[in-house]
Design a protein around this motif. Structure first.
Motif, mmCIF file in Angstrom:
data_model
loop_
_atom_site.group_PDB
_atom_site.id
_atom_site.type_symbol
_atom_site.label_atom_id
_atom_site.label_comp_id
_atom_site.label_asym_id
_atom_site.label_seq_id
_atom_site.Cartn_x
_atom_site.Cartn_y
_atom_site.Cartn_z
ATOM 1 N N GLY A 103 10.680 -18.681 6.810
ATOM 2 C CA GLY A 103 9.272 -19.073 6.727
ATOM 3 C C GLY A 103 8.396 -17.918 6.296
ATOM 4 N N ILE A 104 8.666 -16.726 6.827
ATOM 5 C CA ILE A 104 7.874 -15.559 6.429
ATOM 6 C C ILE A 104 8.233 -15.137 5.014
ATOM 7 C CG2 ILE A 104 7.491 -13.118 6.961
ATOM 8 C CD1 ILE A 104 7.709 -13.979 9.938
ATOM 9 N N MET A 105 9.511 -15.291 4.655
ATOM 10 C CA MET A 105 9.922 -14.966 3.275
ATOM 11 C C MET A 105 9.195 -15.851 2.265
ATOM 12 S SD MET A 105 14.014 -14.413 3.623
ATOM 13 C CE MET A 105 14.434 -14.515 1.891
ATOM 14 N N ARG A 106 8.972 -17.125 2.647
ATOM 15 C CA ARG A 106 8.293 -18.033 1.711
ATOM 16 C C ARG A 106 6.877 -17.580 1.417
ATOM 17 N NH1 ARG A 106 8.617 -24.312 1.426
ATOM 18 N NH2 ARG A 106 7.719 -23.714 -0.537
ATOM 19 N N LEU A 107 6.279 -16.830 2.348
ATOM 20 C CA LEU A 107 4.901 -16.389 2.146
ATOM 21 C C LEU A 107 4.840 -15.007 1.511
ATOM 22 C CD1 LEU A 107 3.420 -17.570 5.528
ATOM 23 C CD2 LEU A 107 2.929 -18.493 3.276
#
Lengths: 376, 392
Positions: free
Chosen positions: B107-111
């Protein structure tokens, strides 16, 4: 005293703006800002980029460039290092129709054609008579489809449901689940918000029960226990029992989505409907539900996607849907080749991916169209 | 006025109608329940099916390939239930932990600002979210883990195996904790207690003086560093007994069966793709003004994330996360498809087929899942009420 030596210089025209430094604009600037802004970022880009290229190249190589496209099982034995698509093409009919009798397969084709035309028609915004087509797809079509597929009237020979299978069965289970769950879910959601204690608690119990148990136990229940509930002599076939279980399960999930929409409405809407003197059902039909359902379209589509994926579970009680058909075909000793299981599952995965991803993109599109809030 | 009331039909009285509707509903329900009960009793008599829970004390007579408590084929159906339940809880518990970690990471990688990172995370999420879980389980089991070569091809005879992968699963040495190991356990427990104390003290000190204390590193030292030190000082009191390759088969050691690995892997990857979306949406839902405000206060990026964004995002993340945990727990039942001996495969599967008491068996199974669901949501509600916004 003025200083005679001082020279005053006043520029008369503007200097034209200089180009931004080459390293901050264009492709190069984008790469620098996005991929190599810090040492850590550069490391990430190189490591993950390498991993990504390796994975994607490996997948493409296996799926396409190195795959066996024709030639039967012998060709796949020769080249086990690529996908064995000839396995799929040999058995393609079985994967689509199951054991549906060959001369009657045009009926499936017809229903599939009407189904996809109807879905695209009612999904495309500028299509004429969109609402009518949508209404037709929701209520008369499933009944017509069932009659055409099952036969028994208009001179169509009966095709027993035990012969249905493959992708046809997947579509039958998911569509019945979806179509029954929507009205039932709306009723349950309204019941759960009702102020009458018996109706409220009945709906609450119903919803929480179905949401609390796994679908497999529901299907087991439908397969083993449901026949006991009916008077002796009244017997449903296996598919119909599974459909009942699946639809009730689906309705509980739908009810919670619809309830979200009902709760998101301003209380003033309810009061306004009351002050106009509308009856309960009229105010729901004309004022509340149109707004509530519109607000939760993404949630409804997400539930559809979940249900569509969950149809694969019917294979556990012995109904051969698309996954069940492929899973059974893999066990064929003539095709006991290393690449066959992966090819089979890849085929099912791609089919499901196309449908689910398509639905999720559509829901995103609707969501953005309906989104009137501020966005950054 | 009195005259008006008299002319109004009693059918238009909302209280009367509410009672009427509910009476109709209640009588329908009672009729339905009664007729189902009557039909069931009649059908069960006609088909000669026994009733009651007496079968739980009878001998099961089949073996189970993996159990956390001692189990033999001579044990009862009640024992089978316990074995299945523990296997379900094991895979669900480990699955929740790993799915949360992978999900938060993705999820953090997607941002991420980095195009490669966010794109890879997106591809991961879209693929794993849009493919049915059952298909993923079957894929990992039938297409990946089962075709692996057998132990005889992988391991040479009479070798000791410290880590090995074959179609029997992953083989690792067995750990035997000696007596002195209790020092390490006690140190770790004390370390956790001290860390909680330090955390409270540091919070209070920051509230009064504004000074910060590196709680995280102190806690890391106390809960992990110190126990390791004690472990080494007390003479590393753990014995490894590696597996040994016999003539045909592996002996000793611990083997994690491929069924377990397939279920765990697919549950983690599938659920993580949903959690990643929840985390992304939660972080994005925090107003950008919050980030700007904390920058204006001079906070660094990491501090902004830790003190401003995450606490607010958590409130949005927790409710949907709860339902993902519930889904994961319920989805462990799909393990039945590859015969991982969970509750559904052993108790509602093999045992049900043997004793034929479908009604009782399924009722017990459903009750277990229902109570697991209620328990999880109660726990998460408690956690949610702790972090939620206190509104005035």
């Amino acid at each position: 005293m003025s200083n005679p030596r001082s020279v005053f210089f006043v520029r008369k025209e503007f200097i034209s703006a200089r180009q931004a430094p080459a390293s901050t604009i264009g492709v190069l600037g984008w790469i620098r800002n996005n991929l190599f802004s810090t040492p850590f970022n550069s490391l990430l880009t190189v490591a993950l980029g390498g991993l990504g290229v390796w994975l994607i190249w490996g997948a493409l190589d296996w799926l396409i460039f190195n795959a066996v496209w024709a030639g039967g099982n012998e060709a796949c034995k020769v080249n086990p290092e690529g996908a064995c698509w000839t396995f799929i093409s040999t058995r393609f009919d079985q994967f689509v129709y199951g054991f549906y009798e060959k001369p009657e397969r045009w009926r499936v084709d017809l229903i599939l054609l009407v189904l996809f035309t109807g879905i695209f028609w009612s999904g495309w915004e500028r299509a004429p008579a969109r609402k009518w087509v949508g209404g037709f797809m929701l209520i008369p079509f499933p009944l017509i489809a069932w009659v055409v597929l099952y036969g028994g009237i208009f001179g169509l020979p009966v095709v027993e449901t035990s012969q249905w299978g493959g992708f046809t069965l997947t579509l039958v289970v998911s569509l019945i689940g979806i179509i029954v769950s929507l009205p039932l879910g709306i009723l349950l959601a309204l019941g759960r918000r009702s102020k009458m204690p018996i109706i409220h608690s009945t709906c609450l119990f119903f919803i929480e029960f179905w949401r609390g148990v796994p679908l497999i136990t529901v299907l087991f229940m439908a397969a083993y226990v449901l026949p006991l509930f009916f008077p002796a002599g009244l017997n449903f076939d296996q598919l119909l029992r599974a459909l009942i279980g699946f639809a009730l399960f689906a309705a509980a999930y739908m009810a919670e989505v619809v309830r979200g929409g009902l709760q998101s409405l301003n209380k003033g809407q309810y009061e306004a409907a009351d002050s106009l003197g509308l009856s309960y059902w009229k105010s729901m039909r004309l004022i509340i539900l149109p707004q509530a359902l519109k607000a939760v379209i993404p949630g409804i589509v997400n539930t559809f996607i979940g249900l569509f994926k969950d149809t694969t579970l019917v294979l556990i009680i012995g109904l051969l849907d698309l996954l069940g058909m492929v899973h059974a075909a893999i066990a064929d000793p003539n095709w006991s080749i290393r690449s066959v299981p992966t090819t089979g599952y890849a085929f099912v995965a791609i089919t499901f991916f196309i449908f689910c991803y398509g639905m999720s993109r559509y829901s995103r599109f609707v969501e953005e169209k309906l989104n009137t809030g501020h966005k950054r | 006025m009195a005259g008006r009331a008299a002319t109004t039909s009693v059918l238009n009285n909302s209280k009367f109608r509410a009672i009427l509707y509910q009476l109709i509903m209640a009588s329908l329900l009672i009729y339905l329940g009664w007729s189902i009960a009557e039909n069931t009793i009649a059908n069960m008599e006609a088909r000669d099916i026994r009733a009651g829970f007496g079968f739980l004390d009878e001998t099961a007579g089949f073996s189970i390939m993996m159990s956390l408590v001692p189990y033999e084929p001579g044990d009862t159906y009640g024992r089978v239930f316990l074995v299945g339940l523990l296997n379900t809880l094991l895979v669900a518990g480990i699955g929740v932990v790993f799915a949360t970690m992978v999900g938060f990471l993705v999820g953090i990688m997607r941002l991420s600002q980095n195009w490669v990172v966010s794109r890879l995370a997106t591809i991961y999420v879209e693929i794993f979210r849009n493919v049915p879980l059952l298909l993923q389980i079957l894929f990992w089991y039938t297409a990946v883990l089962k075709p692996l070569p057998g132990p005889r091809q992988v391991f040479e005879r009479n070798t000791e195996i410290y880590f090995g992968i074959s179609n029997r699963g992953i083989t690792v040495p067995e750990f035997i904790f000696l007596e002195n190991f209790s020092f390490t356990t006690w140190t770790a427990l004390l370390g956790i207690l001290f860390t909680i104390g330090i955390h409270r003290w540091a919070k209070q000190r920051q509230a009064t003086t504004g000074e910060q204390f590196p709680v995280f590193f102190a806690g890391l030292g106390l809960t992990i560093g110190l126990p390791i030190l004690v472990f080494l000082l007390s003479g590393a009191p753990v014995e490894f007994t590696p597996a040994k390759m016999g003539r045909f088969n592996l002996a000793g050691g611990i083997t994690i069966i491929p069924e377990f690995l397939a279920v765990l892997l697919s549950l983690v990857l599938y659920t993580a793709s949903f959690i990643a979306e929840i985390v992304r949406a939660g972080i994005q839902a925090v107003n950008y003004g919050q980030t700007e405000a904390s920058r204006a206060l001079g906070l660094r990026n990491g501090t902004t994330l830790k003190l401003v964004i995450i606490p607010q995002a958590l409130r949005i993340i927790i409710p949907p996360m709860t339902s993902q945990y519930l889904n994961l727990t319920k989805n462990t039942s799909l393990a039945a498809a590859i015969a991982y001996p969970d509750l559904v495969a052993t108790f509602a599967g093999t045992a049900l087929n043997q004793n034929g008491q479908a009604l009782e068996t399924l009722a017990i199974t459903m009750t277990v899942y229902l109570s697991l669901s209620l328990l999880t949501s109660a726990l998460m509600n408690w956690f949610n009420s702790r972090v939620k916004l206190v509104e005035r």
